[in-house]
Design an enzyme around this catalytic site. Structure first.
Site, PDB file in Angstrom:
ATOM      1  N   ASP A  44       0.805  -1.231   0.000  1.00  0.00           N
ATOM      2  CA  ASP A  44       0.000   0.000   0.000  1.00  0.00           C
ATOM      3  C   ASP A  44       0.840   1.284   0.000  1.00  0.00           C
ATOM      4  OD1 ASP A  44      -2.083  -1.798   0.199  1.00  0.00           O
ATOM      5  OD2 ASP A  44      -3.128  -0.729   1.786  1.00  0.00           O
ATOM      6  N   CYS A  82      -3.959  -6.084  -3.771  1.00  0.00           N
ATOM      7  CA  CYS A  82      -2.663  -6.695  -3.459  1.00  0.00           C
ATOM      8  C   CYS A  82      -2.332  -7.931  -4.298  1.00  0.00           C
ATOM      9  CB  CYS A  82      -2.623  -7.071  -1.982  1.00  0.00           C
ATOM     10  SG  CYS A  82      -2.840  -5.677  -0.854  1.00  0.00           S
ATOM     11  N   HIS A 141       0.400 -12.807  -2.464  1.00  0.00           N
ATOM     12  CA  HIS A 141      -0.676 -12.207  -1.679  1.00  0.00           C
ATOM     13  C   HIS A 141      -0.636 -12.621  -0.218  1.00  0.00           C
ATOM     14  CE1 HIS A 141      -4.908 -11.990  -0.073  1.00  0.00           C
ATOM     15  NE2 HIS A 141      -4.630 -10.745  -0.371  1.00  0.00           N
ATOM     16  N   ASP A 346       2.975  -2.065  -4.008  1.00  0.00           N
ATOM     17  CA  ASP A 346       2.077  -2.876  -4.839  1.00  0.00           C
ATOM     18  C   ASP A 346       0.879  -2.106  -5.381  1.00  0.00           C
ATOM     19  OD1 ASP A 346       0.784  -2.740  -2.370  1.00  0.00           O
ATOM     20  OD2 ASP A 346       0.238  -4.855  -2.325  1.00  0.00           O
ATOM     21  N   HIS A 347       0.611  -0.928  -4.877  1.00  0.00           N
ATOM     22  CA  HIS A 347      -0.392  -0.002  -5.438  1.00  0.00           C
ATOM     23  C   HIS A 347      -0.433   1.223  -4.562  1.00  0.00           C
ATOM     24  CE1 HIS A 347      -2.734  -1.764  -2.220  1.00  0.00           C
ATOM     25  NE2 HIS A 347      -2.675  -2.943  -2.815  1.00  0.00           N
TER      26      HIS A 347
END
Length: 499
Positions: A44, A82, A141, A346-347
């Site tokens: 995140d 994720c 994940h 991851d984002h």
């Protein structure tokens, strides 16, 4: 604190300026033929670091890494959740089906599958070519590399069964990976507290009082062991924070004056946008003891927004310290001279932007993430790249840098052409993202998104030159631009939402 922050940023800028030249080439030590790789995945992590221009967040170790390597200002993930983002990372592929944009993508497509000629991941490819591969923490994940539900006992099913020589995790007093992932101080966790917790915590504990401190210690131990081996290594280290809950030792919270933390510059729902493009912050609202709930029909108070952002920043500073420990050990072991270091988020995450607290949109805030690449040697001068790059580019880049051949075609391209351009080559300068029945393409100026749904409008256009926070959809006013960009958009339409 502000004066110290300005002084610190000025020092970083001057150091970077002293190192940089007009190009990326500089005379010096070349990279080894088959360098080691230290890959650090941070959950995140949107580009909310000093290196990215944030003047409040305290991230000195990541900033130093960025100033001595390559910083990518416009890196975009393919899926803002994720598991699916990580599946795209390890395979180098855009999603082809709706299953590819779920957190279960790796478990569905890789776990319990027989080994085939095509490698399951770039880690698998490295292992086949003489690399010793070690994973720690959240690389795929799962929090510990095994397939099981949040409330289940760990299984013996590996997420990536052919990629690792060894996969390790120290769950400490939390007992297993998922409990640790949602861990609070003292061995408590969200799972067994029936979500009766706040979305943040500042406990008076040392770094090992939360799981990421244990992960850093375990990674240091592995570096010491890998140093003694006679083969190159890939060490993947996955940190949990700043994923919810925003938990970090109190000393990292104490780095900040909460009153100086700014609220979102784009707190409202964008103009000319259907709420179907957004969401009601359901993941965030699971934390039942939070002082306020988020929703598309209202803003949280500025005071609570600052509290939450304070927690996010504290979690970043906590992880920054863990990265600092790894980099110090790498240098102490003299491994920095032959090890590629990658830091990848991851984002992104909406911190109240567009009235959302979470990821799971294909707006800029959710799909843009941090990406830093540090090469060994000093053959290349440090540089910040403004080109548009994608997570799918990481697979071919690492294979290229490790002196190997690509085993198959991916949707990405080696980033090496950015700092070592060849005649006749040009960077594609686009990135595609997929979610919420939509596909979005980012170019150097625009974001064009098209949704496969009945709710209108189904096309959104944001001009980042005049509207960097995506506050107004201008598709209806710029039909010619939409038509031109649809040709680019079509190149990323994998048919995922046609079926």
């Amino acid at each position: 604190m502000l004066f110290k922050r300005i002084f610190y940023l000025l020092a970083i800028v001057l150091l970077a300026a002293a190192c940089r030249s007009n190009g990326t080439q500089s005379k010096g030590t070349a990279m080894p033929e088959h360098p080691n790789v230290l890959f650090i995945a941070i959950d995140d992590l949107r580009p909310e670091l000093g290196a990215y221009g944030n003047e409040v967040v305290q991230s000195p170790h990541l900033d130093q890494l960025a100033s001595s390597g390559f910083l990518f200002n416009h890196h975009y993930v393919t899926v803002p959740t994720c598991g699916a983002s990580r599946y795209s990372l390890i395979t180098g592929m855009h999603p082809l089906t709706r299953s590819h944009i779920q957190n279960s993508a790796i478990a569905e497509y890789l776990s319990e599958k027989p080994e085939t000629e095509r490698p399951e991941s770039f880690v698998h490819h490295l292992r086949r070519n003489g690399y010793h591969t070690t994973g720690i923490g959240k690389i795929a994940h799962s929090a510990d590399g095994l397939v099981y539900g949040y409330l289940e006992e760990p299984s013996d099913i590996q997420e990536m069964p052919h990629s690792w020589n060894e996969f390790l995790f120290d769950a400490g007093e939390w007992g297993n990976g998922w409990n640790a992932f949602f861990g609070y101080a003292g061995g408590r966790d969200r799972n067994h507290l029936d979500k009766q917790v706040k979305p943040y915590e500042a406990a008076p504990v040392e770094d090992e009082g939360y799981p990421d401190g244990l992960t850093a210690n375990l990674a240091i131990e592995q570096l010491q062991k890998l140093k003694k081996q006679d083969q190159p290594f890939f060490l993947g280290v996955g940190f949990f924070k700043p994923h919810l809950p925003f938990n970090a030792p109190k000393k990292y919270w104490d780095l900040y004056d909460e009153s100086e933390i700014p609220v979102s510059p784009s707190p409202g729902i964008p103009e000319n946008v259907n709420e179907a493009s957004l969401h009601g912050s359901g993941e965030f609202n699971q934390y039942q003891l939070g002082e306020e709930k988020a929703g598309l029909d209202h803003d949280v108070s500025d005071a609570y927004a600052r509290k939450l952002k304070h927690g996010y920043y504290a979690a970043i500073s906590y992880i920054d310290a863990q990265v600092g420990k790894l980099m110090a050990e790498l240098k102490k072991l003299d491994l920095d001279k032959n090890t590629i270091v990658v830091v990848w988020g991851d984002h992104g995450w909406h911190l109240g932007d567009q009235r959302v607290w979470g990821k799971h949109t294909i707006f800029e805030r959710a799909v843009r993430s941090a990406f830093i690449l540090k090469l060994p040697g000093n053959q290349y001068a440090p540089k910040a790249f403004d080109e548009i790059v994608s997570t799918v580019d990481i697979y071919p880049t690492l294979v290229d840098l490790c002196g190997l051949e690509m085993p198959h075609q991916t949707d990405g391209h080696s980033l090496k052409m950015l700092w070592e351009p060849q005649a006749g080559q040009s960077w594609r300068n686009t990135a595609y993202s997929y979610f919420r029945n939509g596909i979005s393409v980012r170019t150097d100026r625009y974001r064009l998104t098209r949704y496969f749904r009945e709710a209108e409008p189904t096309v959104e256009l944001y001009d980042h030159q005049s509207d960097p926070y995506e506050t107004k959809n201008v598709a209806a006013d710029q039909a010619a631009t939409v038509d031109r960009l649809l040709e680019t958009w079509n190149a990323g339409n994998t048919g995922i939402f046609d079926r």
